[in-house]
Design a protein around this motif. Sequence first.
Motif, PDB file in Angstrom:
ATOM      1  N   GLY A  56       0.796  -1.214   0.000  1.00  0.00           N
ATOM      2  CA  GLY A  56       0.000   0.000   0.000  1.00  0.00           C
ATOM      3  C   GLY A  56       0.829   1.265   0.000  1.00  0.00           C
ATOM      4  O   GLY A  56       2.031   1.253   0.300  1.00  0.00           O
ATOM      5  N   TYR A  57       0.179   2.357  -0.353  1.00  0.00           N
ATOM      6  CA  TYR A  57       0.793   3.685  -0.351  1.00  0.00           C
ATOM      7  C   TYR A  57      -0.287   4.652   0.120  1.00  0.00           C
ATOM      8  O   TYR A  57      -1.368   4.723  -0.467  1.00  0.00           O
ATOM      9  CB  TYR A  57       1.245   4.040  -1.767  1.00  0.00           C
ATOM     10  N   TYR A  58       0.013   5.390   1.175  1.00  0.00           N
ATOM     11  CA  TYR A  58      -0.942   6.358   1.719  1.00  0.00           C
ATOM     12  C   TYR A  58      -0.303   7.749   1.663  1.00  0.00           C
ATOM     13  O   TYR A  58       0.589   8.052   2.440  1.00  0.00           O
ATOM     14  CB  TYR A  58      -1.317   5.991   3.162  1.00  0.00           C
ATOM     15  N   PRO A  59      -0.725   8.618   0.740  1.00  0.00           N
ATOM     16  CA  PRO A  59      -0.127   9.958   0.622  1.00  0.00           C
ATOM     17  C   PRO A  59      -0.343  10.779   1.893  1.00  0.00           C
ATOM     18  O   PRO A  59      -1.385  10.655   2.556  1.00  0.00           O
ATOM     19  CB  PRO A  59      -0.883  10.587  -0.556  1.00  0.00           C
ATOM     20  N   PRO A  60       0.604  11.643   2.248  1.00  0.00           N
ATOM     21  CA  PRO A  60       0.548  12.386   3.518  1.00  0.00           C
ATOM     22  C   PRO A  60      -0.262  13.670   3.429  1.00  0.00           C
ATOM     23  O   PRO A  60       0.253  14.767   3.678  1.00  0.00           O
ATOM     24  CB  PRO A  60       2.027  12.682   3.782  1.00  0.00           C
ATOM     25  N   TRP A  61      -1.539  13.535   3.081  1.00  0.00           N
ATOM     26  CA  TRP A  61      -2.380  14.721   2.918  1.00  0.00           C
ATOM     27  C   TRP A  61      -3.477  14.811   3.971  1.00  0.00           C
ATOM     28  O   TRP A  61      -3.656  15.849   4.588  1.00  0.00           O
ATOM     29  CB  TRP A  61      -3.024  14.735   1.525  1.00  0.00           C
ATOM     30  N   PRO A 105       7.361   3.323   3.069  1.00  0.00           N
ATOM     31  CA  PRO A 105       7.704   3.859   4.399  1.00  0.00           C
ATOM     32  C   PRO A 105       7.406   5.348   4.553  1.00  0.00           C
ATOM     33  O   PRO A 105       7.602   6.133   3.617  1.00  0.00           O
ATOM     34  CB  PRO A 105       9.210   3.589   4.499  1.00  0.00           C
ATOM     35  N   TYR A 106       6.954   5.700   5.744  1.00  0.00           N
ATOM     36  CA  TYR A 106       6.543   7.083   5.978  1.00  0.00           C
ATOM     37  C   TYR A 106       7.701   8.058   5.851  1.00  0.00           C
ATOM     38  O   TYR A 106       7.518   9.180   5.352  1.00  0.00           O
ATOM     39  CB  TYR A 106       5.903   7.229   7.359  1.00  0.00           C
ATOM     40  N   ASP A 107       8.894   7.678   6.284  1.00  0.00           N
ATOM     41  CA  ASP A 107      10.022   8.603   6.188  1.00  0.00           C
ATOM     42  C   ASP A 107      10.378   8.919   4.741  1.00  0.00           C
ATOM     43  O   ASP A 107      11.080   9.896   4.470  1.00  0.00           O
ATOM     44  CB  ASP A 107      11.244   8.079   6.944  1.00  0.00           C
ATOM     45  N   ARG A 108       9.872   8.115   3.799  1.00  0.00           N
ATOM     46  CA  ARG A 108      10.070   8.405   2.374  1.00  0.00           C
ATOM     47  C   ARG A 108       8.826   9.058   1.770  1.00  0.00           C
ATOM     48  O   ARG A 108       8.930   9.972   0.946  1.00  0.00           O
ATOM     49  CB  ARG A 108      10.408   7.117   1.622  1.00  0.00           C
ATOM     50  N   VAL A 109       7.658   8.628   2.193  1.00  0.00           N
ATOM     51  CA  VAL A 109       6.427   9.143   1.593  1.00  0.00           C
ATOM     52  C   VAL A 109       6.120  10.570   2.039  1.00  0.00           C
ATOM     53  O   VAL A 109       5.513  11.352   1.299  1.00  0.00           O
ATOM     54  CB  VAL A 109       5.243   8.216   1.906  1.00  0.00           C
ATOM     55  N   LYS A 110       6.550  10.958   3.230  1.00  0.00           N
ATOM     56  CA  LYS A 110       6.171  12.276   3.761  1.00  0.00           C
ATOM     57  C   LYS A 110       6.734  13.414   2.918  1.00  0.00           C
ATOM     58  O   LYS A 110       6.182  14.511   2.912  1.00  0.00           O
ATOM     59  CB  LYS A 110       6.623  12.426   5.210  1.00  0.00           C
ATOM     60  N   ASP A 111       7.813  13.144   2.199  1.00  0.00           N
ATOM     61  CA  ASP A 111       8.397  14.174   1.338  1.00  0.00           C
ATOM     62  C   ASP A 111       8.106  13.934  -0.139  1.00  0.00           C
ATOM     63  O   ASP A 111       8.597  14.654  -0.993  1.00  0.00           O
ATOM     64  CB  ASP A 111       9.921  14.219   1.541  1.00  0.00           C
ATOM     65  N   ARG A 112       7.295  12.893  -0.434  1.00  0.00           N
ATOM     66  CA  ARG A 112       7.000  12.567  -1.830  1.00  0.00           C
ATOM     67  C   ARG A 112       5.507  12.431  -2.077  1.00  0.00           C
ATOM     68  O   ARG A 112       5.087  11.789  -3.043  1.00  0.00           O
ATOM     69  CB  ARG A 112       7.690  11.251  -2.228  1.00  0.00           C
ATOM     70  N   GLY A 113       4.707  13.078  -1.247  1.00  0.00           N
ATOM     71  CA  GLY A 113       3.270  12.946  -1.397  1.00  0.00           C
ATOM     72  C   GLY A 113       2.767  13.363  -2.767  1.00  0.00           C
ATOM     73  O   GLY A 113       1.904  12.719  -3.348  1.00  0.00           O
ATOM     74  N   ASP A 114       3.336  14.444  -3.313  1.00  0.00           N
ATOM     75  CA  ASP A 114       2.891  14.931  -4.614  1.00  0.00           C
ATOM     76  C   ASP A 114       3.384  14.060  -5.760  1.00  0.00           C
ATOM     77  O   ASP A 114       2.994  14.258  -6.903  1.00  0.00           O
ATOM     78  CB  ASP A 114       3.358  16.367  -4.828  1.00  0.00           C
ATOM     79  N   PHE A 115       4.273  13.111  -5.451  1.00  0.00           N
ATOM     80  CA  PHE A 115       4.829  12.258  -6.499  1.00  0.00           C
ATOM     81  C   PHE A 115       4.327  10.825  -6.384  1.00  0.00           C
ATOM     82  O   PHE A 115       4.955   9.894  -6.882  1.00  0.00           O
ATOM     83  CB  PHE A 115       6.359  12.274  -6.430  1.00  0.00           C
ATOM     84  N   CYS A 116       3.180  10.647  -5.735  1.00  0.00           N
ATOM     85  CA  CYS A 116       2.693   9.288  -5.507  1.00  0.00           C
ATOM     86  C   CYS A 116       2.448   8.547  -6.813  1.00  0.00           C
ATOM     87  O   CYS A 116       2.662   7.350  -6.903  1.00  0.00           O
ATOM     88  CB  CYS A 116       1.442   9.295  -4.637  1.00  0.00           C
ATOM     89  N   ARG A 117       2.013   9.264  -7.845  1.00  0.00           N
ATOM     90  CA  ARG A 117       1.754   8.567  -9.112  1.00  0.00           C
ATOM     91  C   ARG A 117       3.048   8.055  -9.729  1.00  0.00           C
ATOM     92  O   ARG A 117       3.079   6.985 -10.336  1.00  0.00           O
ATOM     93  CB  ARG A 117       0.996   9.457 -10.078  1.00  0.00           C
TER      94      ARG A 117
END
Length: 398
Positions: free
Chosen positions: A170-175, A214-226
């Motif tokens: 899974g991937y959950y964007p930080p919004w 991982p959250y430590d990677r996703v928190k700075d890449r939310g706009d790049f989830c696609r």
Amino acid sequence: MAESEKEKVQREDEVSLKFSIWSDEESYVRDVIEAYNALKGYEAISLEVVPNSQHEDWVNHYNDAYATDIIGIRGNGQLLQFQKQKKLLGLSRFIKESNLDIRNYGTMINEITCNGEYYALPTRSTCWALYYNRKLFQERGVPEPEQMTWEEYIELAERMTEKRTEIWGGYYPPWIYNIPAIQQGYYLLDDELEPTWESLELMQKIYASGSHFPYDRVKDRGDFCREDFEKGNIAMLVCGEWLANMFLEDQAEGIEVPEWGIAPLPVPDGVEAGTSIGMYQFAGITSVCRDPEAAFEFLQFLCGPQGAQIYARNGIIPGYSNEEIQAIYLDAVGTEDARIFFDAKRIQEQPVWEGYDQLTELFKEDACELLEGNCELDEIMERFQEQREEVFGKMHNE
């Protein structure tokens, strides 16, 4: 006088109105403007595009000197901000005199008035869902996702995770960290905050399960989830309907996109299947507009059936919808799965309350602290309660 000279005189009397938007909107809004200008026979509307990265600052410093006639508005918070500053004209008079049937905006239209007045019309409508990589499910022989609870979603994400090859379930964007609470009808301003704390506990469980990017990677890449999804190593991605349009645009540019499907957004236990969250994006007429009647004529085109058809052909869900427009949209995105967006029971993502954007930002900061492991849930609960009281007090004093 020759006919061409007559036309020239008439054109010199026409006013070209400026419409300001943010860059995410440009591709489909420009199509609408080109169609409208072609219909009028001259440049009735010119477009100003503010880069996404600068738009929030642009909004915060907006004043009459910007000389914008029509303005794109990102959600309820900005709508209230502009309305409070008296930067928007009321539209009820124009709507009443028009043939625009606002029932085609759906039930959320009843929740966006300010003191009984409409200050903007919906351009498009958002709806959250669950995207998934069909190939990954086929390779593992796992049935494609359908309606699930959030707990079932975590279990499926764990099943789809293969850390050796960096396949994430899974991937959950930080919004938005309180989606399950919103699905139950609870917001950050409500006295009852238990569903909000349960939402944070769910976020902790999602990342503790080891099944998510991982959250430590996703928190700075939310706009790049696609982009992360397009690499082919994410099985499921929680996101809004706009992602379908982005996939289509990337494919048109030759970018390889995994075969994707759409399932309903997971729901909390006991919540009706198909319950999602969403809201409108808007366009309004500014208080310094040079020709409000001409501006509303364009607004009616943009936010009515003609503009809606253009949005739908671009794979964007317009605010205005009927069976014909839905059929155009489904044909554009090329998957019947997307009917989920029209069948969903959408809960307004944000209430129309002046201080809600501030509450949202504070909550996001607190949630980030929690998910980074810098504090415990009890500390976050106590801190946010205090922050809420400060916001409430400030609003009361104003």
